[in-house]
Write an enzyme that holds these catalytic residues in place. Sequence first.
Site, PDB file in Angstrom:
ATOM      1  N   HIS A 172       0.829  -1.205   0.000  1.00 43.17           N
ATOM      2  CA  HIS A 172       0.000   0.000   0.000  1.00 43.17           C
ATOM      3  C   HIS A 172       0.865   1.257   0.000  1.00 43.17           C
ATOM      4  O   HIS A 172       0.547   2.259  -0.634  1.00 43.17           O
ATOM      5  CB  HIS A 172      -0.905   0.005   1.243  1.00 43.17           C
ATOM      6  CG  HIS A 172      -2.039  -0.960   1.115  1.00 43.17           C
ATOM      7  ND1 HIS A 172      -2.584  -1.631   2.174  1.00 43.17           N
ATOM      8  CD2 HIS A 172      -2.718  -1.380   0.030  1.00 43.17           C
ATOM      9  CE1 HIS A 172      -3.559  -2.399   1.755  1.00 43.17           C
ATOM     10  NE2 HIS A 172      -3.654  -2.271   0.458  1.00 43.17           N
TER      11      HIS A 172
ATOM     12  N   CYS B  52      -4.304  -2.515 -16.327  1.00 43.18           N
ATOM     13  CA  CYS B  52      -4.442  -1.414 -15.365  1.00 43.18           C
ATOM     14  C   CYS B  52      -3.728  -1.694 -14.048  1.00 43.18           C
ATOM     15  O   CYS B  52      -3.858  -0.929 -13.103  1.00 43.18           O
ATOM     16  CB  CYS B  52      -5.909  -1.083 -15.112  1.00 43.18           C
ATOM     17  SG  CYS B  52      -6.804  -2.383 -14.261  1.00 43.18           S
TER      18      CYS B  52
ATOM     19  N   ARG C 227       0.792 -10.171  -2.601  1.00 45.45           N
ATOM     20  CA  ARG C 227       1.353  -8.962  -3.224  1.00 45.45           C
ATOM     21  C   ARG C 227       1.894  -7.963  -2.207  1.00 45.45           C
ATOM     22  O   ARG C 227       2.601  -7.024  -2.565  1.00 45.45           O
ATOM     23  CB  ARG C 227       0.307  -8.299  -4.128  1.00 45.45           C
ATOM     24  CG  ARG C 227      -0.878  -7.758  -3.381  1.00 45.45           C
ATOM     25  CD  ARG C 227      -2.002  -7.350  -4.312  1.00 45.45           C
ATOM     26  NE  ARG C 227      -2.109  -5.917  -4.462  1.00 45.45           N
ATOM     27  CZ  ARG C 227      -3.158  -5.284  -5.011  1.00 45.45           C
ATOM     28  NH1 ARG C 227      -4.174  -5.990  -5.480  1.00 45.45           N
ATOM     29  NH2 ARG C 227      -3.194  -3.993  -5.105  1.00 45.45           N
TER      30      ARG C 227
ATOM     31  N   GLU D 148      -8.324 -10.692 -13.216  1.00 48.79           N
ATOM     32  CA  GLU D 148      -7.425 -10.718 -12.062  1.00 48.79           C
ATOM     33  C   GLU D 148      -7.233 -12.142 -11.556  1.00 48.79           C
ATOM     34  O   GLU D 148      -6.410 -12.401 -10.686  1.00 48.79           O
ATOM     35  CB  GLU D 148      -7.999  -9.859 -10.921  1.00 48.79           C
ATOM     36  CG  GLU D 148      -8.275  -8.440 -11.339  1.00 48.79           C
ATOM     37  CD  GLU D 148      -8.849  -7.609 -10.222  1.00 48.79           C
ATOM     38  OE1 GLU D 148      -8.083  -6.924  -9.531  1.00 48.79           O
ATOM     39  OE2 GLU D 148     -10.075  -7.640 -10.034  1.00 48.79           O
TER      40      GLU D 148
ATOM     41  N   ASN E  48      -1.823  -6.693 -10.610  1.00 52.45           N
ATOM     42  CA  ASN E  48      -1.454  -6.824  -9.188  1.00 52.45           C
ATOM     43  C   ASN E  48      -2.043  -8.113  -8.621  1.00 52.45           C
ATOM     44  O   ASN E  48      -1.344  -8.932  -8.023  1.00 52.45           O
ATOM     45  CB  ASN E  48      -1.984  -5.638  -8.375  1.00 52.45           C
ATOM     46  CG  ASN E  48      -1.495  -4.310  -8.901  1.00 52.45           C
ATOM     47  OD1 ASN E  48      -0.472  -4.246  -9.548  1.00 52.45           O
ATOM     48  ND2 ASN E  48      -2.238  -3.255  -8.630  1.00 52.45           N
ATOM     49  N   ASP E  49      -3.357  -8.269  -8.809  1.00 54.01           N
ATOM     50  CA  ASP E  49      -3.992  -9.472  -8.294  1.00 54.01           C
ATOM     51  C   ASP E  49      -3.686 -10.682  -9.173  1.00 54.01           C
ATOM     52  O   ASP E  49      -3.509 -11.791  -8.668  1.00 54.01           O
ATOM     53  CB  ASP E  49      -5.512  -9.272  -8.171  1.00 54.01           C
ATOM     54  CG  ASP E  49      -5.865  -8.574  -6.865  1.00 54.01           C
ATOM     55  OD1 ASP E  49      -5.330  -8.995  -5.825  1.00 54.01           O
ATOM     56  OD2 ASP E  49      -6.643  -7.614  -6.883  1.00 54.01           O
TER      57      ASP E  49
HETATM   58  C1  PEP Z   1      -5.048  -5.071  -9.813  1.00 56.65           C
HETATM   59  O1  PEP Z   1      -5.342  -5.999  -9.067  1.00 56.65           O
HETATM   60  O2  PEP Z   1      -4.109  -5.114 -10.636  1.00 56.65           O
HETATM   61  C2  PEP Z   1      -5.840  -3.829  -9.778  1.00 56.65           C
HETATM   62  C3  PEP Z   1      -5.634  -2.877 -10.664  1.00 56.65           C
HETATM   63  O3  PEP Z   1      -6.740  -3.679  -8.766  1.00 56.65           O
HETATM   64  P1  PEP Z   1      -6.332  -3.294  -7.237  1.00 56.65           P
HETATM   65  O4  PEP Z   1      -4.875  -2.951  -7.211  1.00 56.65           O
HETATM   66  O5  PEP Z   1      -7.231  -2.151  -6.884  1.00 56.65           O
HETATM   67  O6  PEP Z   1      -6.663  -4.551  -6.502  1.00 56.65           O
HETATM   68 MG    MG Z   2      -7.242  -6.015  -7.972  1.00 53.79          MG
END
Ligand code: PEP
Ligand code: MG
Length: 572
Positions: free
Chosen positions: A203, A499, A462, A428, A451-452
């Site tokens: 974070h 994204c 992560r 994801e 990310n996920d």
């Molecule tokens: C992701 O998981 O890559 C994503 C963009 O969503 P978040 O980071 O909000 O979980």
């Molecule tokens: Mg995500």
Amino acid sequence: MRLTGNGVSPGVGYGPVRRLVRRAPVPPPRDRHGGDADAEFARAEAALERVAAELEALGRAAGGVAQEILAAQAMMTRDPSLRAAVRERIDAGVSAARAIYESFAVFHDALVRAGGRLAERAGDIDDVRDRALVALDAGACRTSGEGSGRGSGRGSDTGTPAAGGDAVPYVIVARDLAPSDVAVLPHGSVAALLLEEGGPTSHTVILARAMGVPAVVGCAGALRVPEGAVVLVDGDTGQVRVAPTAAELARTTGRRAAHGPATYRPGRTADGCPVALLANIGSLRDLPAAVGCGAEGVGLLRTEFLYLGRRARPQVAEQRDAYRTVLDAFPEGQVVVRTLDAGADKPLAFLPPARHEPNPALGVRGVRAYAAHPEILTEQLAALAEAAAGATARLGVMAPMVTTVEEAERFVRACHDAGLPWAGVMVEVPAAALRARDLAEVAEFFSIGTNDLAQFTFAADRQLGGLGPLGDPWHPALLDLVALVAEASARAGRQCCVCGEAAADPALACVFAGLGVTALSMAPAALGAVRRALAGHTLDRCRAAAAAARAATGAQAARAAARALLPALGDA
Ligand code: PEP
Ligand code: MG
């Protein structure tokens, strides 16, 4: 002196070191109160409540991603079992300070023992504990003697690590930083963050990126750099130079200058193939940076900010006004809104999980939560439809954490029923990537949340710094999944965006374009470097780099193979 860590937030920062060391009072082991347990507990409760309110206020002031993270910390502070543990100790004669200290220690240890994502939360517990001890210290007179000491972990004395007033931007050095520390960093007075620990997609890092502050984490030896020493922190390469020479400075700053000033043409490869460059937005406060950095639109509006710190759902009218503001910021662009992604790392006060979830990341989260709370989706879609009426931007609506075709069908139907014609899904979950061809029959666009997706593909939390290399998005396994989604999108004529944080890596952005990704969405500060990287290479080059990366057997080799074919990146 040179140090190396993980460059996790792009850009170069140069300035004197300011070290952050927590100075929370540590109550002595046998600290007891004067006998009035009720009064002592009232003091403890007041301190805890003050911290919760302080965190919420910090979150509101910071907005965006920071707000959601700080709201989660405020919830920890109000945890009933924690209060009960404090009460029990005070009833046994222990002072409020010592009771808070010991009760938090029990929670801290339990989280560390649990391991994984929960272990990562232990630092957040420490941060809340220190704030509570400081609040208690600053509050009413104590009823018995007290001791004080110096903590050694992350955080600061009062939660304002970067005291304002310094004319020279400084480099903040710490073992780790709590999100609440980063959220209060005064804009413009922080040149860079340099952390000895910390995970690459934590974070704290996500906040640094959103704020456009270069950052290097996992940098062994960072704490040995003396206060006031001038350092050069390269958030792209992870290189840190203490007392850099004039030549080193010139080389680094010259490298930036060679890229030329930012140009705000739409994203294009050197041969003119369009790749839309979009911004990730966590609140309305992020809009100016997105517009200022030349985003063509919004690729990911994280709508959680509307729900944070609330006991009840936000009204449709309030939501409509917020969405309309974003749409109006990009009158000729696209705005992709993600419906509420509650649960796991995004807990919401009014939407607690129905039952205890041992693995929240794999629990009732994202699109899965809508079945039990259909009103959330209905109201959100109604607000979006109202916002879109009369707006000129193209509105896309997408669901988080989609796994099956049935989930996608339900979501797309709900969007269409609400009068929202462009409905897509986030990819994801590996199952969604593997069967993107089935989802493409239903979903009208894709957005890959790396990310996920990396977390689930590599079974690597992560948030954990130690597992960082395992979750490297350069790994060919992840690139294969992205390729599957891009191919399915192309066959169905759908937009395919990335994204996740990976889109902000200029070399990886070229590789994604080579795989067939048609849009990239990232923190606004990263747009310039990605735009230049794409403009420096033809689509065929990007394809060759993508093929070379996928032919490798590991992340490092994939990165090296791709970069060798992307000469315009230089050593950026
Ligand atoms: C992701 O998981 O890559 C994503 C963009 O969503 P978040 O980071 O909000 O979980
Ligand atoms: Mg995500």
